[in-house]
Motif scaffolding. Structure first.
Motif, PDB file in Angstrom:
ATOM      1  N   VAL A 143       0.828  -1.203   0.000  1.00  0.00           N
ATOM      2  CA  VAL A 143       0.000   0.000   0.000  1.00  0.00           C
ATOM      3  C   VAL A 143       0.864   1.255   0.000  1.00  0.00           C
ATOM      4  O   VAL A 143       1.874   1.332   0.715  1.00  0.00           O
ATOM      5  N   VAL A 144       0.447   2.226  -0.805  1.00  0.00           N
ATOM      6  CA  VAL A 144       1.014   3.572  -0.767  1.00  0.00           C
ATOM      7  C   VAL A 144      -0.053   4.507  -0.213  1.00  0.00           C
ATOM      8  O   VAL A 144      -1.191   4.522  -0.696  1.00  0.00           O
ATOM      9  N   LEU A 145       0.313   5.274   0.792  1.00  0.00           N
ATOM     10  CA  LEU A 145      -0.611   6.197   1.436  1.00  0.00           C
ATOM     11  C   LEU A 145      -0.343   7.621   0.963  1.00  0.00           C
ATOM     12  O   LEU A 145       0.779   8.116   1.077  1.00  0.00           O
ATOM     13  N   ARG A 165      -1.844  -1.716   8.629  1.00  0.00           N
ATOM     14  CA  ARG A 165      -1.032  -2.780   9.226  1.00  0.00           C
ATOM     15  C   ARG A 165      -1.893  -3.763  10.020  1.00  0.00           C
ATOM     16  O   ARG A 165      -1.638  -4.969  10.015  1.00  0.00           O
ATOM     17  N   ARG A 166      -2.911  -3.263  10.690  1.00  0.00           N
ATOM     18  CA  ARG A 166      -3.796  -4.146  11.444  1.00  0.00           C
ATOM     19  C   ARG A 166      -4.524  -5.105  10.517  1.00  0.00           C
ATOM     20  O   ARG A 166      -4.842  -6.240  10.905  1.00  0.00           O
ATOM     21  N   ASP A 167      -4.769  -4.659   9.284  1.00  0.00           N
ATOM     22  CA  ASP A 167      -5.430  -5.515   8.293  1.00  0.00           C
ATOM     23  C   ASP A 167      -4.451  -6.480   7.626  1.00  0.00           C
ATOM     24  O   ASP A 167      -4.830  -7.231   6.727  1.00  0.00           O
ATOM     25  N   GLY A 168      -3.183  -6.458   8.048  1.00  0.00           N
ATOM     26  CA  GLY A 168      -2.219  -7.436   7.573  1.00  0.00           C
ATOM     27  C   GLY A 168      -1.482  -7.059   6.307  1.00  0.00           C
ATOM     28  O   GLY A 168      -0.803  -7.911   5.720  1.00  0.00           O
ATOM     29  N   LEU A 169      -1.575  -5.796   5.892  1.00  0.00           N
ATOM     30  CA  LEU A 169      -0.899  -5.371   4.678  1.00  0.00           C
ATOM     31  C   LEU A 169       0.330  -4.534   4.999  1.00  0.00           C
ATOM     32  O   LEU A 169       0.492  -4.018   6.108  1.00  0.00           O
ATOM     33  N   THR A 170       1.185  -4.395   3.993  1.00  0.00           N
ATOM     34  CA  THR A 170       2.427  -3.645   4.139  1.00  0.00           C
ATOM     35  C   THR A 170       2.241  -2.213   3.673  1.00  0.00           C
ATOM     36  O   THR A 170       1.788  -1.987   2.541  1.00  0.00           O
ATOM     37  N   LEU A 171       2.579  -1.256   4.530  1.00  0.00           N
ATOM     38  CA  LEU A 171       2.635   0.135   4.116  1.00  0.00           C
ATOM     39  C   LEU A 171       4.011   0.345   3.495  1.00  0.00           C
ATOM     40  O   LEU A 171       5.018   0.487   4.184  1.00  0.00           O
ATOM     41  N   ALA A 172       4.052   0.338   2.156  1.00  0.00           N
ATOM     42  CA  ALA A 172       5.327   0.365   1.451  1.00  0.00           C
ATOM     43  C   ALA A 172       5.927   1.752   1.364  1.00  0.00           C
ATOM     44  O   ALA A 172       7.133   1.905   1.153  1.00  0.00           O
ATOM     45  N   GLY A 173       5.091   2.775   1.511  1.00  0.00           N
ATOM     46  CA  GLY A 173       5.591   4.137   1.433  1.00  0.00           C
ATOM     47  C   GLY A 173       4.434   5.128   1.475  1.00  0.00           C
ATOM     48  O   GLY A 173       3.262   4.734   1.445  1.00  0.00           O
ATOM     49  N   TRP A 174       4.782   6.391   1.552  1.00  0.00           N
ATOM     50  CA  TRP A 174       3.756   7.430   1.579  1.00  0.00           C
ATOM     51  C   TRP A 174       4.232   8.630   0.784  1.00  0.00           C
ATOM     52  O   TRP A 174       5.430   8.833   0.583  1.00  0.00           O
ATOM     53  N   VAL A 175       3.254   9.385   0.306  1.00  0.00           N
ATOM     54  CA  VAL A 175       3.525  10.589  -0.464  1.00  0.00           C
ATOM     55  C   VAL A 175       2.800  11.755   0.198  1.00  0.00           C
ATOM     56  O   VAL A 175       1.617  11.651   0.525  1.00  0.00           O
ATOM     57  N   ALA A 176       3.523  12.833   0.417  1.00  0.00           N
ATOM     58  CA  ALA A 176       2.941  14.040   1.003  1.00  0.00           C
ATOM     59  C   ALA A 176       2.483  14.962  -0.125  1.00  0.00           C
ATOM     60  O   ALA A 176       3.280  15.324  -0.987  1.00  0.00           O
ATOM     61  N   ASN A 177       1.204  15.322  -0.113  1.00  0.00           N
ATOM     62  CA  ASN A 177       0.657  16.190  -1.153  1.00  0.00           C
ATOM     63  C   ASN A 177       0.192  17.503  -0.533  1.00  0.00           C
ATOM     64  O   ASN A 177      -0.652  17.517   0.368  1.00  0.00           O
ATOM     65  N   SER A 178       0.740  18.600  -1.024  1.00  0.00           N
ATOM     66  CA  SER A 178       0.457  19.923  -0.444  1.00  0.00           C
ATOM     67  C   SER A 178      -0.880  20.444  -0.956  1.00  0.00           C
ATOM     68  O   SER A 178      -0.949  21.161  -1.951  1.00  0.00           O
ATOM     69  N   VAL A 179      -1.960  20.066  -0.274  1.00  0.00           N
ATOM     70  CA  VAL A 179      -3.298  20.465  -0.707  1.00  0.00           C
ATOM     71  C   VAL A 179      -3.710  21.826  -0.148  1.00  0.00           C
ATOM     72  O   VAL A 179      -4.667  22.429  -0.629  1.00  0.00           O
ATOM     73  N   ASP A 180      -3.005  22.312   0.870  1.00  0.00           N
ATOM     74  CA  ASP A 180      -3.309  23.614   1.473  1.00  0.00           C
ATOM     75  C   ASP A 180      -2.068  24.497   1.373  1.00  0.00           C
ATOM     76  O   ASP A 180      -1.091  24.292   2.100  1.00  0.00           O
ATOM     77  N   PRO A 181      -2.106  25.520   0.481  1.00  0.00           N
ATOM     78  CA  PRO A 181      -0.914  26.349   0.302  1.00  0.00           C
ATOM     79  C   PRO A 181      -0.576  27.184   1.525  1.00  0.00           C
ATOM     80  O   PRO A 181       0.545  27.677   1.652  1.00  0.00           O
ATOM     81  N   ASP A 182      -1.530  27.356   2.441  1.00  0.00           N
ATOM     82  CA  ASP A 182      -1.321  28.191   3.627  1.00  0.00           C
ATOM     83  C   ASP A 182      -1.123  27.371   4.897  1.00  0.00           C
ATOM     84  O   ASP A 182      -1.220  27.905   6.003  1.00  0.00           O
ATOM     85  N   MET A 183      -0.843  26.087   4.747  1.00  0.00           N
ATOM     86  CA  MET A 183      -0.684  25.247   5.932  1.00  0.00           C
ATOM     87  C   MET A 183       0.481  25.719   6.780  1.00  0.00           C
ATOM     88  O   MET A 183       1.608  25.911   6.297  1.00  0.00           O
ATOM     89  N   ALA A 184       0.233  25.899   8.069  1.00  0.00           N
ATOM     90  CA  ALA A 184       1.286  26.294   9.006  1.00  0.00           C
ATOM     91  C   ALA A 184       2.172  25.090   9.333  1.00  0.00           C
ATOM     92  O   ALA A 184       1.684  23.963   9.453  1.00  0.00           O
ATOM     93  N   CYS A 185       3.468  25.329   9.435  1.00  0.00           N
ATOM     94  CA  CYS A 185       4.425  24.294   9.845  1.00  0.00           C
ATOM     95  C   CYS A 185       4.365  23.059   8.941  1.00  0.00           C
ATOM     96  O   CYS A 185       4.441  21.917   9.414  1.00  0.00           O
ATOM     97  N   LEU A 201       9.236   7.947   2.845  1.00  0.00           N
ATOM     98  CA  LEU A 201       8.589   9.035   2.115  1.00  0.00           C
ATOM     99  C   LEU A 201       9.025   8.933   0.655  1.00  0.00           C
ATOM    100  O   LEU A 201      10.215   9.047   0.341  1.00  0.00           O
ATOM    101  N   LEU A 202       8.068   8.731  -0.242  1.00  0.00           N
ATOM    102  CA  LEU A 202       8.383   8.550  -1.658  1.00  0.00           C
ATOM    103  C   LEU A 202       8.464   9.867  -2.415  1.00  0.00           C
ATOM    104  O   LEU A 202       8.993   9.909  -3.527  1.00  0.00           O
ATOM    105  N   GLY A 203       7.953  10.929  -1.812  1.00  0.00           N
ATOM    106  CA  GLY A 203       8.023  12.227  -2.472  1.00  0.00           C
ATOM    107  C   GLY A 203       7.079  13.231  -1.839  1.00  0.00           C
ATOM    108  O   GLY A 203       6.149  12.867  -1.112  1.00  0.00           O
ATOM    109  N   VAL A 204       7.355  14.501  -2.116  1.00  0.00           N
ATOM    110  CA  VAL A 204       6.500  15.607  -1.661  1.00  0.00           C
ATOM    111  C   VAL A 204       5.998  16.334  -2.899  1.00  0.00           C
ATOM    112  O   VAL A 204       6.790  16.823  -3.713  1.00  0.00           O
TER     113      VAL A 204
END
Length: 231
Positions: A143-145, A165-185, A201-204
């Motif tokens: 799974v990619v999140l 993970r509780r469902d027995g699958l592998t979290l292989a990686g995640w991608v951060a997507n900037s959906v809010d241009p004004d997000m603090a921190c 982290l596979l990418g931002v």
């Protein structure tokens, strides 16, 4: 183990799963000759070429390196933009995993790698008993999140990773997507997820307005096991 594909989920709806899925398909195509995207269930159709089609399915087709029959890459297409179980109820249908799994098995005979994009988040209902998570478990893919970077994303991301993970699958990686241009921190939130998600982290993805359908410019890093010789 031979890499066959992945399942893409998100922390919520509207976090950029399709954009990231298209970017993953472009990246995978650099390592594998035949790559295809699949949207097992799509809710919300738009007019296209004299008919009706899901925009997500169109985007995945554009990013795939092989063409397949539409009944295989999007076996369930529902008119209304609602949760799949509600959209199916309005359409007088009852969703079942079997046709989706059969379509996936047929896709695997036509492609080296298949990327499957979910709908909404991990626990989105399909019917009275099953959710998209049941489909992911039946497929057994890593799974990619996709994490939509906005206020509240830490809780959503960590809970989703825990459920995967509780469902027995592998979290292989995640991608951060900037959906809010004004997000603090923003960067601090990414660092927190790096420390706590326990997956690479596979990418931002930078914020863009409006999001474009062409994801070839998005740089993602595949897990080493997913890379193979171009045939």
């Amino acid at each position: 183990m031979v890499f066959e594909g992945c399942f893409v989920t998100g922390t919520d709806t509207g976090v950029g799963k399709t954009l990231v899925s298209a970017a993953l398909l472009h990246t995978l195509a650099r390592h594998h000759a035949r790559v295809v995207g699949m949207k097992p269930v799509a809710a919300g159709l738009v007019p296209h070429a004299g008919g009706w089609v899901a925009e997500d399915a169109l985007a995945l087709r554009a990013a795939s390196s092989v063409r397949v029959p539409p009944e295989l890459d999007c076996p369930v297409a529902l008119p209304d933009p609602l949760s799949p179980h509600l959209a199916a109820r309005r359409a007088g249908r009852l969703l079942d995993l079997a046709p989706m799994l059969d379509a996936y098995r047929q896709l695997r005979t036509l492609a080296d790698v298949a990327l499957v994009e979910g709908a909404g988040g991990w626990r989105v209902p399909l019917n009275d008993r099953q959710t998209l998570a049941d489909l992911a478990v039946a497929l057994g893919l890593p799974v990619v999140l996709v994490v939509g970077l906005r206020l509240g994303c830490l809780n959503h991301a960590l809970l989703t990773a825990e459920a995967i993970r509780r469902d027995g699958l592998t979290l292989a990686g995640w991608v951060a997507n900037s959906v809010d241009p004004d997000m603090a921190c923003r960067d601090e939130n990414i660092d927190t997820l790096r420390e706590r998600l326990g997956a690479p982290l596979l990418g931002v993805v930078p914020w863009q307005a409006p999001p474009g359908p062409d994801a070839r410019h998005i740089a993602l890093q595949l897990p080493q096991a997913w890379q193979g010789p171009q045939s």
